[in-house]
Design a protein around this motif. Structure first.
Motif, PDB file in Angstrom:
ATOM      1  N   GLU A   5       0.854  -1.215   0.121  1.00 44.84           N
ATOM      2  CA  GLU A   5       0.027   0.136   0.055  1.00 44.84           C
ATOM      3  C   GLU A   5       0.963   1.266  -0.011  1.00 44.84           C
ATOM      4  N   GLY A 101      -6.304  -6.630  -6.416  1.00 43.39           N
ATOM      5  CA  GLY A 101      -6.646  -6.672  -5.049  1.00 43.39           C
ATOM      6  C   GLY A 101      -5.903  -5.725  -4.218  1.00 43.39           C
ATOM      7  N   LEU A 102      -4.672  -5.516  -4.435  1.00 40.42           N
ATOM      8  CA  LEU A 102      -3.810  -4.579  -3.465  1.00 40.42           C
ATOM      9  C   LEU A 102      -4.603  -3.191  -3.423  1.00 40.42           C
ATOM     10  N   ARG A 105      -8.093  -3.217  -1.588  1.00 45.07           N
ATOM     11  CA  ARG A 105      -8.200  -3.304  -0.527  1.00 45.07           C
ATOM     12  C   ARG A 105      -7.461  -1.882   0.119  1.00 45.07           C
ATOM     13  N   ILE A 108     -10.682   0.691  -0.041  1.00 45.74           N
ATOM     14  CA  ILE A 108     -11.690   0.579   1.083  1.00 45.74           C
ATOM     15  C   ILE A 108     -11.026   1.230   2.382  1.00 45.74           C
ATOM     16  N   LYS A 109      -9.693   0.916   2.700  1.00 43.86           N
ATOM     17  CA  LYS A 109      -9.301   1.635   3.822  1.00 43.86           C
ATOM     18  C   LYS A 109      -9.402   3.238   3.486  1.00 43.86           C
ATOM     19  N   TYR A 128     -16.020  -8.284  -7.757  1.00 44.83           N
ATOM     20  CA  TYR A 128     -15.764  -7.221  -6.506  1.00 44.83           C
ATOM     21  C   TYR A 128     -16.463  -7.684  -5.301  1.00 44.83           C
ATOM     22  N   ARG A 130     -15.981 -10.344  -3.468  1.00 43.37           N
ATOM     23  CA  ARG A 130     -15.049 -10.694  -2.552  1.00 43.37           C
ATOM     24  C   ARG A 130     -14.175  -9.808  -1.733  1.00 43.37           C
ATOM     25  N   TYR A 131     -14.364  -8.603  -2.277  1.00 40.91           N
ATOM     26  CA  TYR A 131     -13.798  -7.470  -1.208  1.00 40.91           C
ATOM     27  C   TYR A 131     -15.002  -6.542  -0.799  1.00 40.91           C
ATOM     28  N   GLN A 287     -21.270  -0.958  -1.202  1.00 43.18           N
ATOM     29  CA  GLN A 287     -20.558  -1.638  -0.075  1.00 43.18           C
ATOM     30  C   GLN A 287     -20.962  -0.440   1.403  1.00 43.18           C
TER      31      GLN A 287
END
Length: 390
Positions: A5, A101-102, A105, A108-109, A128, A130-131, A287
């Protein structure tokens, strides 16, 4: 080299040209109909907009991007902050190495850090899910055939009384259309200086509606194939059918698909008299980060759209370990954290479909008798018009 990240940085205005070339190449778009064309309200060489795009570099070469665009969604006197995620791209030579994926994630953070209450993302569900995103929400779609317009005209001799003309970048007209748009009780805030860009999102062509006095009273946006209207906004919603008929007479299309807001109940009743069909579909991948704010805002908005049955239900979101009490009394809603026993327990993924549709809650999970009020309240009005997609 391995990436994490800390490798992800926001772009700036000076990166614009390279970013546009990278995105168009990765998505296999030609420059003339690429990102800066069909999403011109979001892709401009300014620090404000380019800072919304996060990227990974390999030396001086872009290898991955993801955009987080702020969407302020106004619902009457309340507001929700949506993180619109788009422009997700990985260089073909770097695919299969975990970069997407990186980036997701990280997004989201970052959205949680920035105080977004929920997120919207267009794209394939399985990619999407799974995330944490899930397909839900509501979008109304009406389909018209030539015979539908004949019925409109037979029922109303003034059906073709409005005139539509191309927007032609007239600054005074655009300013008036922006005023009309801002009168909508539920809407996404669109910057005044980029309002026309938004009307052209997705290669749409905006037309202005004029009344018999040649005053602008609204607009319609139609796709390049002239088969679907993505947004129709008028000063007076009672003129919706007249506007559709006038627009069809002006543009001369045959079959037509119209997207409209699930909370436009009067509009829905009008269309029900003449449309060939009306369907309710999901509005995209969502989400939820702040369940309390999202549920409170949407349940109260639902009360203002149409009268709600009084009741109370306690729910539990099992994967985050939170319980909420939802209640409606005298058409006013309240949502709060609770320690009371829940009438229904489900996962976040299930609750997004239970509460926000497009099906009724009992179409998602078996609803016990003491929680059946959910079938009367839901789906709650979680939706974005296509113009506001990123």
């Amino acid at each position: 080299m391995p990436y994490n990240e800390k490798s992800i940085k926001p772009l700036t205005a000076r990166d614009y040209e390279q970013a546009i070339q990278f995105l168009n190449r990765t998505f296999n778009y030609q420059r003339e109909n690429g990102f800066e064309y069909f999403l011109s309200g979001l892709y401009k060489p300014t620090d404000e907009l380019m800072n919304c795009i996060y990227a990974i570099w390999e030396g001086d070469k872009l290898i991955a991007t993801l955009g987080i665009y702020p969407i302020d969604w106004c619902l009457y006197d309340q507001k929700l902050r949506i993180g619109g995620v788009g422009g997700i791209a990985v260089d073909p030579d770097w695919q299969g190495k975990g970069l997407m994926g990186l980036m997701l994630r990280f997004a989201i953070k970052q959205m949680k850090r920035d105080g977004y209450q929920l997120s919207y993302l267009a794209g394939l569900r399985d990619r999407y899910r799974r995330y944490g995103w899930e397909v839900c929400g509501c979008q109304n779609v009406a389909r018209f055939t030539p015979s539908c317009f004949k019925r409109i005209r037979a029922a109303d001799s003034q059906a073709d009384s409005l005139k539509f003309r191309s927007i032609n970048q007239n600054s005074e007209t655009i300013a008036r259309l922006y005023e009309i748009y801002c009168q909508q009780k539920i809407r996404c805030e669109r910057p005044a200086d980029r309002f026309e860009d938004f009307l052209r999102h997705g290669a749409l062509e905006p037309y202005v509606a004029f009344d018999s006095s040649d005053q602008p009273i609204g607009y319609a946006t139609i796709d390049s194939n002239r088969t679907s209207i993505k947004e129709l906004v008028l000063v007076d919603n009672k003129q919706q059918l007249a506007a559709l008929s006038s627009f069809q007479n002006e543009i001369q299309f045959d079959d037509l698909v119209l997207y409209f807001r699930p909370w436009d109940m009067e509009y829905l009743r009008q269309l029900g008299t003449c449309a060939e069909s009306i369907t309710l579909q999901s509005s995209g991948n969502w989400q939820i980060f702040d369940w309390l704010a999202t549920l409170s805002t949407l349940l109260n908005a639902r009360c203002r759209i149409s009268h709600m049955i009084d009741g109370k239900v306690n729910i539990e979101i099992s994967d985050i370990g939170r319980r909420y009490s939802l209640s409606v009394a005298h058409n006013h809603a309240s949502v709060s954290l609770t320690e009371e026993e829940p009438q229904l327990t489900a996962t976040s993924e299930q609750w997004m479909r239970i509460l926000f549709g497009p099906t009724q809650p009992s179409g998602v999970i078996s609803i016990p008798y003491n929680a059946r009020i959910l079938d009367a309240w839901c789906p709650l009005p979680l939706s974005l018009m296509p113009i506001d997609h990123v």
